[in-house]
Design an enzyme around this catalytic site. Structure first.
Site, short mmCIF file in Angstrom:
data_model
loop_
_atom_site.label_atom_id
_atom_site.label_comp_id
_atom_site.label_asym_id
_atom_site.label_seq_id
_atom_site.Cartn_x
_atom_site.Cartn_y
_atom_site.Cartn_z
N GLU A 72 -23.31 22.60 -22.85
CA GLU A 72 -22.40 21.65 -23.52
C GLU A 72 -23.26 20.68 -24.33
O GLU A 72 -24.09 19.96 -23.78
CB GLU A 72 -21.59 20.88 -22.47
N CYS B 159 -14.09 16.86 -24.61
CA CYS B 159 -14.47 17.92 -23.66
C CYS B 159 -13.77 19.22 -23.96
O CYS B 159 -14.20 20.28 -23.53
CB CYS B 159 -14.18 17.47 -22.23
N GLU C 271 -12.44 16.13 -13.77
CA GLU C 271 -12.32 16.79 -15.07
C GLU C 271 -13.71 16.78 -15.67
O GLU C 271 -14.21 15.73 -16.07
CB GLU C 271 -11.38 16.03 -15.99
N LYS D 226 -14.36 1.96 -13.07
CA LYS D 226 -15.74 1.79 -13.56
C LYS D 226 -15.77 2.48 -14.93
O LYS D 226 -15.92 3.70 -15.03
CB LYS D 226 -16.71 2.47 -12.58
N1 LIG Z 1 -15.30 14.10 -21.00
C1 LIG Z 1 -16.38 14.78 -20.84
O1 LIG Z 1 -16.36 15.93 -20.50
C2 LIG Z 1 -17.65 14.09 -21.07
C3 LIG Z 1 -18.83 14.77 -21.05
N2 LIG Z 1 -19.96 14.11 -21.27
C4 LIG Z 1 -21.21 14.87 -21.25
O2 LIG Z 1 -22.10 14.23 -20.37
C5 LIG Z 1 -23.32 13.94 -21.01
C6 LIG Z 1 -23.89 12.66 -20.46
O3 LIG Z 1 -23.02 11.57 -20.78
P1 LIG Z 1 -22.84 10.40 -19.73
O4 LIG Z 1 -22.10 9.27 -20.29
O5 LIG Z 1 -24.16 10.11 -19.12
O6 LIG Z 1 -21.83 11.11 -18.71
P2 LIG Z 1 -21.73 10.89 -17.20
O7 LIG Z 1 -20.89 11.95 -16.63
O8 LIG Z 1 -23.08 10.71 -16.60
O9 LIG Z 1 -21.01 9.46 -17.08
C7 LIG Z 1 -19.63 9.30 -17.00
C8 LIG Z 1 -19.33 8.15 -16.05
O10 LIG Z 1 -19.86 8.41 -14.76
C9 LIG Z 1 -20.68 7.32 -14.33
N3 LIG Z 1 -21.72 7.87 -13.47
C10 LIG Z 1 -22.86 8.50 -13.84
N4 LIG Z 1 -23.55 8.89 -12.74
C11 LIG Z 1 -22.83 8.50 -11.67
C12 LIG Z 1 -23.01 8.63 -10.26
N5 LIG Z 1 -24.08 9.25 -9.75
N6 LIG Z 1 -22.07 8.12 -9.44
C13 LIG Z 1 -20.99 7.52 -9.94
N7 LIG Z 1 -20.76 7.36 -11.27
C14 LIG Z 1 -21.67 7.85 -12.12
C15 LIG Z 1 -21.17 6.72 -15.63
O11 LIG Z 1 -21.62 5.41 -15.45
C16 LIG Z 1 -19.93 6.83 -16.49
O12 LIG Z 1 -19.01 5.80 -16.18
C17 LIG Z 1 -22.97 13.90 -22.48
O13 LIG Z 1 -24.06 14.19 -23.26
C18 LIG Z 1 -21.91 14.95 -22.57
O14 LIG Z 1 -22.49 16.21 -22.72
C19 LIG Z 1 -19.97 12.77 -21.48
C20 LIG Z 1 -18.82 12.03 -21.51
C21 LIG Z 1 -17.55 12.67 -21.35
O1 LIG Z 2 -5.78 14.05 -21.86
C1 LIG Z 2 -6.06 14.35 -23.03
O2 LIG Z 2 -5.21 14.52 -23.89
C2 LIG Z 2 -7.46 14.48 -23.45
C3 LIG Z 2 -8.42 14.75 -22.61
C4 LIG Z 2 -9.77 14.82 -23.04
C5 LIG Z 2 -10.80 14.82 -22.19
O3 LIG Z 2 -10.60 14.88 -20.87
C6 LIG Z 2 -12.19 14.65 -22.62
O4 LIG Z 2 -12.49 14.78 -23.80
O5 LIG Z 2 -13.00 14.35 -21.76
#
Ligand SMILES: NC(=O)C1=CN([C@@H]2O[C@H](COP(=O)(O)OP(=O)(O)OC[C@H]3O[C@@H](n4cnc5c(N)ncnc54)[C@H](O)[C@@H]3O)[C@@H](O)[C@H]2O)C=CC1
Ligand SMILES: O=C(O)/C=C/C=C(\O)C(=O)O
Length: 484
Positions: free
Chosen positions: A388, A287, A253, A177
């Site tokens: 964050e 992240c 993660e 997804k």
């Molecule tokens: N890699 C990371 O650590 C990331 C952190 N973020 C943080 O999260 C905040 C919100 O961004 P979002 O895109 O809304 O992140 P999110 O964590 O809500 O979404 C990531 C994924 O999870 C899915 N998802 C959301 N709620 C779900 C649920 N209840 N059950 C199953 N799947 C679900 C979303 O559709 C998407 O595919 C950002 O502002 C940022 O601060 C966002 C993206 C990546």
């Molecule tokens: O696997 C990597 O090299 C990078 C990871 C980065 C994330 O997990 C992120 O930004 O969410």
């Protein structure tokens, strides 16, 4: 207008959910429509994945799977420009980043886990028995089954293949997804999978949103055997709660509020180069990025000034132009969140050393741009220093000694990544050993050896992926005891 479909059982199909718009973040224009998967489509994808577990995929030897994984890597590289374009249109990230990081890593993930599965060992124990003949125990590594892969939007192909490649290497099947913001590269990968000869049903993609939508349908589906997720911490909690039904393993993660620590013996040029990337790369949407910076008092002004100068060097503009070095944020919604923190910093009395607003870029007025920003002067309990933000911004605070730096760095519910900057390697090792984070870099940032354990402490996640650690999550060890 281009339409992005679900990929179920080797075929591209419309979902029973609504069509939703997919925008180019640099301009805000809609560039494609995405067909959302409803509950029954998710069920079809999971059923296809379950059936494929017993089909030709199950009968392949490890060597045959390795050959297929390498073909997938080659297939991504052969269509490099298509993947690059798709990733840029979905994220707005500059080609200068995506062509060096996202797409090459997308391909490399398949080769790395092909290597891993070729060389992984399992344990064996000989034991004594009362009759003196003995017995031999050995472990066999079995795929877990259908893996639900829920992905974020910041490094879409890179983070999705980081999970899909080891899952397939271990003989599982997957239902992915992708984030609703970035559906394109996961879909394009479906074509590569078919061309590489991956059997139908092994790789499936369902599009849609999170809670109450496709993400939740997938994570709560009873035939999903394990779930891997990268994204925000509260989403991780929801996924973990869903996984509890049926006692299914999760790998999470999650978010971070990562500190950087700069000691007064640091090499300033190396430090500023590293911090420039850790604070601002990918418009701060990594992240592992540094949003809290602690600098020893004697060099505080120098580091603050140089980092602020670095923040002013970024070139905004056409993401397809190789000279563009900073793209927009992922969406207008995310920009509202980031700008709300820019406002909180102002209201809280922060001194703004660089940025703090929205750049004006001719021809890109509709995009979700923000300026790279450096603040100082806020207390540690300010939301700007605690939460964050996930934007190109950092807050700098001075410290006096090592003990204080460690205490400040660890004072967070998160524990994902840290960077330490010092020419005294004894201190580097010593401090690294006391930091509550899954990943600590000394005199570098985002230097990734894909065999190393990767994941967060505290609220930054559960489990480790990377190298053999991924294989541990995507397989179940079963013991066989043979009486000799
Ligand atoms: N890699 C990371 O650590 C990331 C952190 N973020 C943080 O999260 C905040 C919100 O961004 P979002 O895109 O809304 O992140 P999110 O964590 O809500 O979404 C990531 C994924 O999870 C899915 N998802 C959301 N709620 C779900 C649920 N209840 N059950 C199953 N799947 C679900 C979303 O559709 C998407 O595919 C950002 O502002 C940022 O601060 C966002 C993206 C990546
Ligand atoms: O696997 C990597 O090299 C990078 C990871 C980065 C994330 O997990 C992120 O930004 O969410």
């Amino acid at each position: 207008m281009k339409r992005i479909q679900n990929f179920i059982n080797g075929r591209f199909v419309d979902g029973t959910g609504e069509l939703f718009e997919n925008r180019f973040p640099a301009t805000g224009e809609v560039h494609s429509l995405v067909s959302a998967a409803g509950e029954q489509d998710v069920d079809a994808a999971v059923s296809a994945a379950k059936k494929a577990l017993k089909g030709p995929w199950a009968r392949l030897s490890v060597q045959e799977r390795i050959t297929l994984l390498r073909r997938v890597a080659d297939g991504i590289n052969a269509r490099f420009d298509e993947f690059l374009r798709a990733e840029i249109m979905d994220t707005g990230k500059p080609a200068s980043i995506a062509s060096h990081i996202d797409i090459p890593r997308g391909a490399a993930n398949f080769n790395v886990f092909a290597d891993q599965i070729a060389s992984v060992a399992t344990e064996a124990f000989e034991m004594a028995t009362p009759d003196g003949a003995g017995a031999l125990n050995y472990a066999i590594r079995m795929p877990r089954g259908v893996i639900g892969v829920v992905c974020p939007w910041n490094l879409p192909l890179l983070l999705m293949t980081w999970k899909v490649a080891p899952a397939l290497a271990c003989g599982n099947t997957v239902v992915v997804k992708p984030s609703e913001e970035t559906p394109a590269t996961a879909t394009l990968l479906g074509e590569v999978m078919n061309d590489a000869g991956i059997p139908e049903g092994v790789y499936n993609v369902v599009h849609g949103f999170g809670g109450g939508s496709t993400g939740e349908f997938l994570s709560s589906h009873p035939d999903v055997d394990a779930i891997t997720f990268t994204g925000e911490t509260t989403t991780g909690e929801a996924i973990m709660a869903a996984a509890a039904r049926g006692v299914r393993p999760v790998s999470l993660e999650l978010g971070g509020k990562n500190p950087g620590i700069v000691f007064d013996d640091a090499d300033i040029d190396i430090t500023i180069e590293g911090l420039g990337r850790s604070c601002f790369a990918n418009t701060g949407q990594v992240c592992l990025g540094t949003e809290r910076l602690y600098v020893q008092r004697g060099i505080f002004d120098q580091v603050a000034e140089k980092l602020a100068a670095r923040a002013r060097t970024y070139a905004f503009g056409d993401p397809f132009d190789q000279s563009t070095t900073m793209g927009p944020l992922i969406s207008e919604e995310h920009r509202r969140k980031v700008l709300a923190y820019y406002e909180k910093a102002k209201a809280g009395g922060a001194e703004i050393l660089a940025g703090g607003g929205v750049p004006s870029i001719q021809g890109y007025e509709g995009g979700s741009w923000v300026e790279p920003t450096v603040w100082t002067g806020l207390p540690e309990d300010s939301p700007v220093v605690r939460d964050e933000i996930f934007g190109p911004c950092t807050h700098i605070t001075p410290f006096d000694d090592e003990e204080e730096a460690i205490q400040l760095a660890n004072n967070s519910p998160y524990g994902l990544a840290t960077s330490i900057w010092t020419t005294n390697l004894s201190r580097g090792h010593r401090v690294a050993g006391r930091i509550d984070a899954g990943i600590t870099w000394v005199n570098c940032w985002f230097l990734r050896d894909l065999r190393t354990p990767f994941g967060g402490s505290k609220r930054s996640g559960i489990g480790r992926e990377g190298g053999v650690h991924s294989l541990e999550f995507y397989t179940e060890l079963r013991n066989v005891c043979v009486k000799l």
